[in-house]
Each structure stands twice: as C-alpha cells, then as structure tokens.
Design a protein around this motif. Structure first.
Motif, PDB file in Angstrom:
ATOM      1  N   GLU A  49      75.776 101.734  75.089  1.00  0.00           N
ATOM      2  CA  GLU A  49      76.546 102.457  74.074  1.00  0.00           C
ATOM      3  C   GLU A  49      76.573 101.670  72.760  1.00  0.00           C
ATOM      4  O   GLU A  49      76.354 102.234  71.683  1.00  0.00           O
ATOM      5  CB  GLU A  49      77.965 102.688  74.591  1.00  0.00           C
ATOM      6  CG  GLU A  49      78.798 103.627  73.735  1.00  0.00           C
ATOM      7  CD  GLU A  49      80.138 103.952  74.371  1.00  0.00           C
ATOM      8  OE1 GLU A  49      80.761 104.930  73.937  1.00  0.00           O
ATOM      9  OE2 GLU A  49      80.559 103.221  75.297  1.00  0.00           O
ATOM     10  N   VAL A  67      84.285 103.152  69.843  1.00  0.00           N
ATOM     11  CA  VAL A  67      84.308 102.997  71.295  1.00  0.00           C
ATOM     12  C   VAL A  67      85.719 102.718  71.816  1.00  0.00           C
ATOM     13  O   VAL A  67      86.033 103.016  72.965  1.00  0.00           O
ATOM     14  CB  VAL A  67      83.330 101.878  71.729  1.00  0.00           C
ATOM     15  CG1 VAL A  67      83.352 101.663  73.227  1.00  0.00           C
ATOM     16  CG2 VAL A  67      81.903 102.229  71.287  1.00  0.00           C
ATOM     17  N   ARG A  93      78.334 100.149  78.641  1.00  0.00           N
ATOM     18  CA  ARG A  93      78.881  99.681  77.371  1.00  0.00           C
ATOM     19  C   ARG A  93      77.809  99.001  76.523  1.00  0.00           C
ATOM     20  O   ARG A  93      77.769  99.143  75.295  1.00  0.00           O
ATOM     21  CB  ARG A  93      80.037  98.715  77.609  1.00  0.00           C
ATOM     22  CG  ARG A  93      81.337  99.377  78.031  1.00  0.00           C
ATOM     23  CD  ARG A  93      81.873 100.316  76.971  1.00  0.00           C
ATOM     24  NE  ARG A  93      83.284 100.609  77.184  1.00  0.00           N
ATOM     25  CZ  ARG A  93      83.957 101.548  76.541  1.00  0.00           C
ATOM     26  NH1 ARG A  93      83.326 102.297  75.638  1.00  0.00           N
ATOM     27  NH2 ARG A  93      85.238 101.756  76.783  1.00  0.00           N
TER      28      ARG A  93
END
Length: 241
Positions: free
Chosen positions: A185, A203, A182
């Motif tokens: 990302e 997301v 995460r």
C-alpha cells in the motif's frame, strides 16, 4: 488410474497432480480423470512477463492454439480479459461478450471445442495471478450440476496446479519477494507521487511507520533506494503505477 474404495475421484486427481512430472502432464491427467474436453492453466505473471507472453499449459489441440495466437484472440478473449480481474470462479456463460468475443467463441466451437467453460482465478501470497479453466461439450444442465457440485474441489485443483507451476518455473526458491499489504500500500502511494507524510494521513498510520514499511519493502526488493524499489515493484507487477 483405479480409484480405491476409500478414495474419491478428487483424491485421485490431487495425487495425479502431485505425481505428474510436469504441469502439462498434470492438466492432461485432470482432463482425463474428469472426463471433460480440455483443461488449461494460464499464469499471467512471470518475472518481467505480461499477459501477452504468458506461461500456458493446455490440452487444447495444437491447431487451435496456433490459430488462437495467429489471430490475436488473446486481445479479445473474455475469459482472459475478465478472468485476471475477477476474484471468484465463474461460468463462461456469465461473461460479457463483445462482437469480437462472440466471433472467437463461434470459431472455437467450429474447430471442435466445447461451448461450456468454467474458470477459477488464483491469486497467491505474492500477488501473482493465474487462471485455471475447464472446457466441455456437456449439456448446459449437466455442466451446471458438475461445476456447482464440485466447486470446492475444483478450486483446490486450481491451487495445486498453480503451486506446481511455480516450482516448475523457479524451483523451490521463489524469486518473487513476499511483501505485506501495508508495504504494498505504501509503495503504491509512493508510485503515485505521495510523500510519507501524505501517505500517513491517507492510510491512517504515523509517518514514522510509513517510512518503516517503505524501508522493509526496499530491503525485500533488494534495492538501494526507494525509486528503484518502486520501479521494481511495478515491473514485477506487485503494484500498479
């Protein structure tokens, strides 16, 4: 090296990798124990490095390695070009060959290298990519039987060599920070110009959570602000711009 009755050949190879003084010694031992022509470990990413200036340990003859570098074959080598984007092991016969790549393969065989090859991509927890490759003059059928029958063990060899290379380069203290999926990302979307509120929608998490991920990523990268963190993550090849 003598194989004890309760050991497999691969047990002996694993031990040889662990006990080898250097990665170069390890790839030589692997070549000799497997009775193939050549073994090569290629780490594409060192800190601030790139594929054109890699960490490579190989049993290829020095004359061939010099020729390979002087002719700029790394730019057309299909093993390198495809290997660092693939996830699964592959036989070199699967590769797409351009005219330049075919010339490279012909030239390598004219200089005594085997025509058969097998490569295992390695991607570690910190996102580094490496490639472990075997090369042989076995017949095509024998090569297929060898690689298909030993795929699991060859993958284990590749990962053991990679771990040894990282220790050889950096010691026990790995300088590359370990960011979670995460965090990476969110950094990737930030690098593409997205704000936290936009990333949250993309997301599927809250904007507050996005900010938390970006903050922890910044701390792990030891940066005082987010632009610095993004730039450092790109430089270390943790993310693509």
């Amino acid at each position: 090296m003598i194989v004890k009755s309760d050991e497999t050949l691969f047990d002996v190879i694993y031990q040889a990798i662990e006990s080898a003084a250097t990665v170069e010694d390890a790839v030589v031992a692997i070549r000799d124990l497997l009775k193939i022509d050549n073994a090569t470990y290629h780490l594409a990413q060192t800190i601030g490095g790139n594929v054109d200036a890699p960490y490579v340990k190989s049993t290829y003859p020095a004359t061939w390695l010099t020729r390979y570098l002087l002719r700029g074959y790394v730019r057309v080598d299909p093993v390198v070009k495809e290997g660092f984007s693939r996830q699964l092991p592959f036989d070199w016969r699967e590769l797409t060959l351009t005219n330049d790549a075919m010339e490279l393969m012909r030239d390598s065989q004219e200089h005594g290298l085997g025509g058969n090859g097998y490569s295992i991509p390695v991607v570690d927890k910190r996102g580094r990519r490496a490639l472990f490759s075997l090369n042989s003059r076995m017949s095509g059928d024998d090569w297929t039987a060898f690689t298909q029958g030993s795929g699991v063990e060859l993958a284990e060899i590749a990962h053991k060599v990679h771990r040894k290379a990282i220790v050889e380069l950096h010691g026990e203290s790995d300088p590359l920070p370990q960011l979670g999926p995460r965090e990476l990302e969110c950094l990737t979307w930030t690098a593409q110009g997205k704000e936290s509120k936009d990333i949250a929608v993309i997301v599927g998490i809250s904007e507050h959570t996005v900010r938390d991920y970006l903050k922890t990523a910044r701390y792990k990268l030891d940066c005082s602000n987010l632009p610095q963190a993004v730039a450092k993550a790109i430089r270390l090849r943790l993310i693509n711009p």
